[in-house]
Design a protein around this motif. Structure first.
Motif, mmCIF file in Angstrom:
data_model
loop_
_atom_site.group_PDB
_atom_site.id
_atom_site.type_symbol
_atom_site.label_atom_id
_atom_site.label_comp_id
_atom_site.label_asym_id
_atom_site.label_seq_id
_atom_site.Cartn_x
_atom_site.Cartn_y
_atom_site.Cartn_z
ATOM 1 N N GLU A 11 -0.603 -3.807 -3.995
ATOM 2 C CA GLU A 11 -0.332 -3.503 -5.393
ATOM 3 C C GLU A 11 1.142 -3.134 -5.508
ATOM 4 O O GLU A 11 1.607 -2.182 -4.899
ATOM 5 C CB GLU A 11 -1.224 -2.362 -5.891
ATOM 6 C CG GLU A 11 -2.697 -2.740 -5.898
ATOM 7 C CD GLU A 11 -3.527 -1.847 -6.794
ATOM 8 O OE1 GLU A 11 -2.962 -1.297 -7.756
ATOM 9 O OE2 GLU A 11 -4.717 -1.714 -6.526
ATOM 10 N N ARG A 16 -1.261 -7.314 -8.154
ATOM 11 C CA ARG A 16 -1.910 -7.127 -6.862
ATOM 12 C C ARG A 16 -2.284 -8.495 -6.304
ATOM 13 O O ARG A 16 -2.533 -9.446 -7.051
ATOM 14 C CB ARG A 16 -3.140 -6.221 -6.969
ATOM 15 C CG ARG A 16 -4.240 -6.713 -7.876
ATOM 16 C CD ARG A 16 -5.376 -5.679 -7.932
ATOM 17 N NE ARG A 16 -6.499 -6.138 -8.730
ATOM 18 C CZ ARG A 16 -6.603 -5.981 -10.038
ATOM 19 N NH1 ARG A 16 -5.640 -5.364 -10.713
ATOM 20 N NH2 ARG A 16 -7.661 -6.430 -10.685
ATOM 21 N N GLY A 142 -9.342 -15.410 -13.382
ATOM 22 C CA GLY A 142 -9.004 -14.124 -13.960
ATOM 23 C C GLY A 142 -7.605 -14.041 -14.525
ATOM 24 O O GLY A 142 -7.214 -13.000 -15.066
ATOM 25 N N ARG A 212 -3.555 -11.031 -9.288
ATOM 26 C CA ARG A 212 -3.967 -10.463 -10.571
ATOM 27 C C ARG A 212 -2.848 -9.564 -11.091
ATOM 28 O O ARG A 212 -2.158 -8.894 -10.305
ATOM 29 C CB ARG A 212 -5.254 -9.618 -10.443
ATOM 30 C CG ARG A 212 -6.461 -10.362 -9.929
ATOM 31 C CD ARG A 212 -7.004 -11.366 -10.921
ATOM 32 N NE ARG A 212 -8.257 -11.946 -10.436
ATOM 33 C CZ ARG A 212 -8.329 -12.976 -9.602
ATOM 34 N NH1 ARG A 212 -7.205 -13.553 -9.157
ATOM 35 N NH2 ARG A 212 -9.501 -13.446 -9.226
ATOM 36 N N ALA A 214 -1.763 -6.113 -12.710
ATOM 37 C CA ALA A 214 -2.357 -4.780 -12.704
ATOM 38 C C ALA A 214 -2.688 -4.373 -14.128
ATOM 39 O O ALA A 214 -1.982 -4.695 -15.083
ATOM 40 C CB ALA A 214 -1.396 -3.779 -12.062
ATOM 41 N N GLU A 215 -3.794 -3.627 -14.249
ATOM 42 C CA GLU A 215 -4.204 -3.135 -15.569
ATOM 43 C C GLU A 215 -3.241 -2.048 -16.062
ATOM 44 O O GLU A 215 -2.784 -1.233 -15.286
ATOM 45 C CB GLU A 215 -5.629 -2.561 -15.476
ATOM 46 C CG GLU A 215 -6.670 -3.609 -15.096
ATOM 47 C CD GLU A 215 -6.870 -4.655 -16.163
ATOM 48 O OE1 GLU A 215 -6.564 -4.334 -17.353
ATOM 49 O OE2 GLU A 215 -7.323 -5.759 -15.868
#
Length: 215
Positions: A11, A16, A142, A212, A214-215
């Motif tokens: 991350e 990530r 995603g 992905r 990161a949120e």
């Protein structure tokens, strides 16, 4: 630079990505890279004492490489080096960079995958052994669609006054960054082991598919 003993999710900088358990990180972060590189060189010299006289040269070269990578937008670099009993090690790397650009008028460049793919040149091999490049659109689970190039390419050696190149297996995937005009996450996988090109394409694709934001 210790080897990871289990599958690890990195991350870093808003993203990530997962790398294979045997890969290790070449640290490009300004706050830690110099110490990390010194430790890596020291470990190598302990294993190969005959390299001790080259310690300063290796250290300076790697520190410059890390600094140049960071300046070009690199946020993470994962590497592999495996020996299977032969004279040549199997090596490869994955780099994640945040890159962007603007038009001559100052407007952000489009990050639409179709537009990016249309701007990337396909290269056909005229004869066996020539470099080549294919361009495609892939779907990252995603994340969504992304432009990609893959092939056997001649990569310029940075800063080389003789304009020399290194031939390598290369895959580059351009993933639009949400909410940032003109910015893409560039995931580049490379290896100089040309005979294993298809295997490396599979490896690079598998690693890239874990990316992905990161949120």
């Amino acid at each position: 630079m210790a080897r990871y003993m289990e599958a690890l999710t990195i991350e870093r900088g808003g993203f990530r990505i997962k790398v294979p358990e045997s890969w290790w990180e070449f640290d490009v972060r300004p706050e830690s890279r110099d110490d990390s590189i010194r430790r890596m060189v020291s470990e190598r010299v302990r294993d190969r004492p005959e390299l001790a006289k080259y310690r300063d040269t290796y250290t300076a070269f790697l520190q410059k490489s890390a600094a140049d990578a960071w300046k070009s937008g690199a946020l993470y670099c994962g590497c592999m080096a495996e020996s299977f009993g032969g004279d040549t090690s199997i090596t490869g790397s994955i780099t994640v960079s945040l890159v962007g650009g603007r038009t001559q008028a100052g407007d952000p460049l489009s990050t639409d995958p179709q537009v990016i793919a249309g701007q990337l040149a396909v290269r056909e091999a005229k004869k066996e052994g020539d470099a080549w490049r294919k361009v495609t659109i892939v779907d990252i689970p995603g994340v969504g669609p992304a432009a990609r190039t893959y092939g056997i390419e001649d990569i310029p050696v940075p800063g080389d006054s003789l304009n020399r190149t290194i031939r390598a297996v290369l895959m580059q995937t351009f993933i639009p960054v949400p909410g940032q005009e003109g910015k893409v996450a560039l995931i580049a996988g490379s290896s100089q082991v040309l005979d294993l090109a298809d295997s490396f394409f599979d490896i690079f694709d598998a690693i890239t598919s874990t990316f992905r934001f990161a949120e």
